[in-house]
Design an enzyme around this catalytic site. Structure first.
Site, PDB file in Angstrom:
ATOM      1  N   CYS A   1      -7.836 -65.414  18.842  1.00  0.00           N
ATOM      2  CA  CYS A   1      -7.664 -66.761  19.410  1.00  0.00           C
ATOM      3  C   CYS A   1      -8.308 -66.912  20.791  1.00  0.00           C
ATOM      4  O   CYS A   1      -8.505 -68.026  21.258  1.00  0.00           O
ATOM      5  CB  CYS A   1      -6.190 -67.128  19.487  1.00  0.00           C
ATOM      6  SG  CYS A   1      -5.390 -67.138  17.893  1.00  0.00           S
TER       7      CYS A   1
ATOM      8  N   HIS B   1      -4.633 -72.797  24.705  1.00  0.00           N
ATOM      9  CA  HIS B   1      -4.755 -72.505  23.265  1.00  0.00           C
ATOM     10  C   HIS B   1      -3.610 -73.194  22.532  1.00  0.00           C
ATOM     11  O   HIS B   1      -2.459 -73.175  22.981  1.00  0.00           O
ATOM     12  CB  HIS B   1      -4.703 -70.990  23.068  1.00  0.00           C
ATOM     13  CG  HIS B   1      -4.597 -70.578  21.642  1.00  0.00           C
ATOM     14  ND1 HIS B   1      -5.409 -71.094  20.653  1.00  0.00           N
ATOM     15  CD2 HIS B   1      -3.762 -69.706  21.014  1.00  0.00           C
ATOM     16  CE1 HIS B   1      -5.085 -70.555  19.492  1.00  0.00           C
ATOM     17  NE2 HIS B   1      -4.082 -69.718  19.691  1.00  0.00           N
TER      18      HIS B   1
ATOM     19  N   ASN C   1      -2.810 -74.130  14.595  1.00  0.00           N
ATOM     20  CA  ASN C   1      -3.507 -73.115  15.383  1.00  0.00           C
ATOM     21  C   ASN C   1      -4.827 -72.780  14.676  1.00  0.00           C
ATOM     22  O   ASN C   1      -4.820 -72.170  13.613  1.00  0.00           O
ATOM     23  CB  ASN C   1      -2.611 -71.871  15.495  1.00  0.00           C
ATOM     24  CG  ASN C   1      -3.255 -70.731  16.269  1.00  0.00           C
ATOM     25  OD1 ASN C   1      -4.435 -70.777  16.582  1.00  0.00           O
ATOM     26  ND2 ASN C   1      -2.466 -69.707  16.559  1.00  0.00           N
TER      27      ASN C   1
HETATM   28  N1  ACO Z   1      10.808 -72.265   7.810  1.00  0.00           N
HETATM   29  C1  ACO Z   1      12.112 -72.033   7.927  1.00  0.00           C
HETATM   30  N2  ACO Z   1      12.599 -70.921   8.516  1.00  0.00           N
HETATM   31  C2  ACO Z   1      11.730 -70.022   8.988  1.00  0.00           C
HETATM   32  C3  ACO Z   1      10.339 -70.212   8.897  1.00  0.00           C
HETATM   33  C4  ACO Z   1       9.883 -71.382   8.267  1.00  0.00           C
HETATM   34  N3  ACO Z   1       8.578 -71.660   8.133  1.00  0.00           N
HETATM   35  N4  ACO Z   1       9.708 -69.158   9.451  1.00  0.00           N
HETATM   36  C5  ACO Z   1      10.659 -68.328   9.904  1.00  0.00           C
HETATM   37  N5  ACO Z   1      11.889 -68.839   9.601  1.00  0.00           N
HETATM   38  C6  ACO Z   1      13.195 -68.267   9.903  1.00  0.00           C
HETATM   39  C7  ACO Z   1      13.160 -66.772  10.063  1.00  0.00           C
HETATM   40  O1  ACO Z   1      13.228 -66.133   8.815  1.00  0.00           O
HETATM   41  C8  ACO Z   1      14.368 -66.524  10.919  1.00  0.00           C
HETATM   42  O2  ACO Z   1      15.512 -66.537  10.096  1.00  0.00           O
HETATM   43  P1  ACO Z   1      16.695 -65.465  10.327  1.00  0.00           P
HETATM   44  O3  ACO Z   1      17.209 -65.762  11.724  1.00  0.00           O
HETATM   45  O4  ACO Z   1      17.656 -65.789   9.250  1.00  0.00           O
HETATM   46  O5  ACO Z   1      16.051 -64.125  10.225  1.00  0.00           O
HETATM   47  C9  ACO Z   1      14.439 -67.764  11.814  1.00  0.00           C
HETATM   48  O6  ACO Z   1      13.633 -68.763  11.159  1.00  0.00           O
HETATM   49  C10 ACO Z   1      13.903 -67.551  13.204  1.00  0.00           C
HETATM   50  O7  ACO Z   1      12.644 -66.868  13.119  1.00  0.00           O
HETATM   51  P2  ACO Z   1      11.808 -66.552  14.401  1.00  0.00           P
HETATM   52  O8  ACO Z   1      10.569 -65.785  13.999  1.00  0.00           O
HETATM   53  O9  ACO Z   1      12.673 -65.947  15.446  1.00  0.00           O
HETATM   54  O10 ACO Z   1      11.391 -68.036  14.832  1.00  0.00           O
HETATM   55  P3  ACO Z   1      10.677 -68.504  16.152  1.00  0.00           P
HETATM   56  O11 ACO Z   1      11.479 -69.530  16.819  1.00  0.00           O
HETATM   57  O12 ACO Z   1      10.159 -67.356  16.981  1.00  0.00           O
HETATM   58  O13 ACO Z   1       9.376 -69.258  15.584  1.00  0.00           O
HETATM   59  C11 ACO Z   1       7.014 -68.852  15.316  1.00  0.00           C
HETATM   60  C12 ACO Z   1       8.434 -68.547  14.806  1.00  0.00           C
HETATM   61  C13 ACO Z   1       6.778 -70.326  15.135  1.00  0.00           C
HETATM   62  C14 ACO Z   1       6.031 -68.033  14.506  1.00  0.00           C
HETATM   63  C15 ACO Z   1       6.912 -68.479  16.825  1.00  0.00           C
HETATM   64  O14 ACO Z   1       7.466 -67.210  17.019  1.00  0.00           O
HETATM   65  C16 ACO Z   1       5.509 -68.485  17.356  1.00  0.00           C
HETATM   66  O15 ACO Z   1       4.869 -69.519  17.463  1.00  0.00           O
HETATM   67  N6  ACO Z   1       4.999 -67.307  17.814  1.00  0.00           N
HETATM   68  C17 ACO Z   1       3.726 -67.190  18.534  1.00  0.00           C
HETATM   69  C18 ACO Z   1       2.513 -67.385  17.671  1.00  0.00           C
HETATM   70  C19 ACO Z   1       1.265 -67.161  18.505  1.00  0.00           C
HETATM   71  O16 ACO Z   1       1.164 -67.579  19.634  1.00  0.00           O
HETATM   72  N7  ACO Z   1       0.267 -66.430  17.993  1.00  0.00           N
HETATM   73  C20 ACO Z   1      -0.858 -66.084  18.815  1.00  0.00           C
HETATM   74  C21 ACO Z   1      -2.118 -66.439  18.294  1.00  0.00           C
HETATM   75  S1  ACO Z   1      -2.384 -66.025  16.594  1.00  0.00           S
HETATM   76  C22 ACO Z   1      -3.908 -65.180  16.490  1.00  0.00           C
HETATM   77  O17 ACO Z   1      -4.386 -64.593  17.398  1.00  0.00           O
HETATM   78  C23 ACO Z   1      -4.618 -65.195  15.158  1.00  0.00           C
END
Ligand code: ACO
Length: 325
Positions: free
Chosen positions: A112, A252, A282
């Protein structure tokens, strides 16, 4: 000499994948995705669609915006982690399709952060006298490595391309600084295991779905906030500016909660933060040049304005660029 951006262009494929479409594919909901990420829909290339075809459209728009012909380009740098083929580079395919016969062409893989890494490479080569005009892209077909059975990642990513034409300018104008950072020790947080030399293409690799992107979202989130804020502050302090000097902050586009948290740390008012991830998700390396291109088209950034660009991605990699438009 220094270098400045003299033209911008972007392209996103027309096909939309909405949160409601994803509700039919994995166990998720429009409200969960919107609340946790800020994304409503993403653009998806046709299956087998070449990255270089998206890059070509964005490049033609950027060249037209700059009033520069393809044969005047000395250097093409494509930031991507979803190349057309393992070799040759996507940049070479783009050169051929564009007819930029006088350019040398290369890809830069910093996930990214790929556009800002590519911008830094092109800026440095122009400063070193290795060329006068460069075409710099962030271009991705993320849908080719996204696992559409994994609800924690498939909701995030989209396809697209953004391009910038760079030309020589006097020192103190244009790109004022680029800061690039990496921590390979954190590679496991976001990676795509194969096929590659570590995990060659075998039936086992396919059955274990190792050709798809994997991410520890929560851990990645925390690094994204701190590292983006730190490298943004570095850009300001090393150039002797404060956040009030910045007309537009272009982060980003990974997650609205990350953008808001970084904006808060920097003390930048929300009306000076550019956000378009609601429509595109993204798009990895493409996210910043698409945003920059849209910001210019919408009149959010004018000639002479200071723009602060900040990226973060797999590697881990992170970067900032401070630009006088
Ligand atoms: N729908 C419903 N529930 C979901 C989903 C979904 N799509 N995805 C995850 N959950 C659930 C999980 O299973 C978890 O359930 P549990 O508590 O029963 O285990 C709960 O939601 C919370 O999951 P988290 O992973 O803690 O959710 P979070 O609030 O962190 O959001 C996300 C997840 C959106 C992926 C976030 O962590 C994020 O944006 N991370 C950063 C991404 C990023 O910046 N990437 C960098 C660039 S990518 C690259 O370089 C290619």
């Amino acid at each position: 000499m220094a270098s400045k951006i003299v033209g911008l262009g972007m392209h996103a494929p027309p096909k939309k994948l909405t949160n409601h479409d994803l509700e039919k594919m994995v166990e998720t909901s429009d409200s969960w995705i919107l609340e946790r990420t800020g994304i409503r829909s993403r653009r998806i290339a046709d299956p087998g669609g070449a990255n270089s075809d998206l890059a070509l459209i964005a490049s033609k728009r950027a060249l037209a915006d700059a009033g520069v012909r393809p044969e005047d380009i000395d250097l093409i740098v494509v930031g991507t982690c979803t190349a057309d083929m393992p070799l040759p580079s996507t940049a070479c395919f783009l050169q051929m399709k564009l007819g930029a016969r006088n350019a040398c062409a290369m890809d830069v893989n910093a996930a990214c952060s790929g556009f800002l890494y590519s911008l830094s490479v092109a800026d440095a080569l122009i400063r070193a006298g290795r060329g006068k005009k460069a075409l710099v892209l962030g271009s991705e077909v993320l849908s080719s490595i996204v696992d559409y059975t994994d609800r924690s990642t498939c909701i995030l990513f989209g396809d697209g391309a953004g391009a910038a034409v760079l030309a020589e300018c006097a020192e103190g104008e244009g790109i004022l600084s680029c800061h690039l950072q990496s921590d390979g020790g954190l590679w496991e947080l976001i990676h795509c295991p194969g096929p590659g030399t570590v995990n060659p293409l075998t039936p086992d690799l396919i059955s274990r779905r190792m050709m798809y992107l994997r991410m520890s979202g929560n851990e990645t989130f925390k690094h994204a906030v701190t590292k983006m804020a730190d490298v943004a502050m570095k850009a300001l302090s090393e150039n002797g500016f404060g956040i009030d000097d910045v007309a537009l902050f272009i982060p980003h586009q990974a997650n609205l909660r990350i953008i808001n948290a970084v904006g808060k740390r920097l003390g930048v008012p929300p009306d000076r933060v550019f956000v378009n991830l609601e429509q595109y998700g993204n798009t990895s390396a493409a996210s910043i040049p698409i945003a920059l291109s849209e910001a210019k088209a919408q009149g959010r950034i004018m000639p002479g304005d200071l723009a602060l660009l900040v990226a973060f991605g797999a590697g881990l990699t992170w970067a900032s660029a401070l630009i006088r438009m």
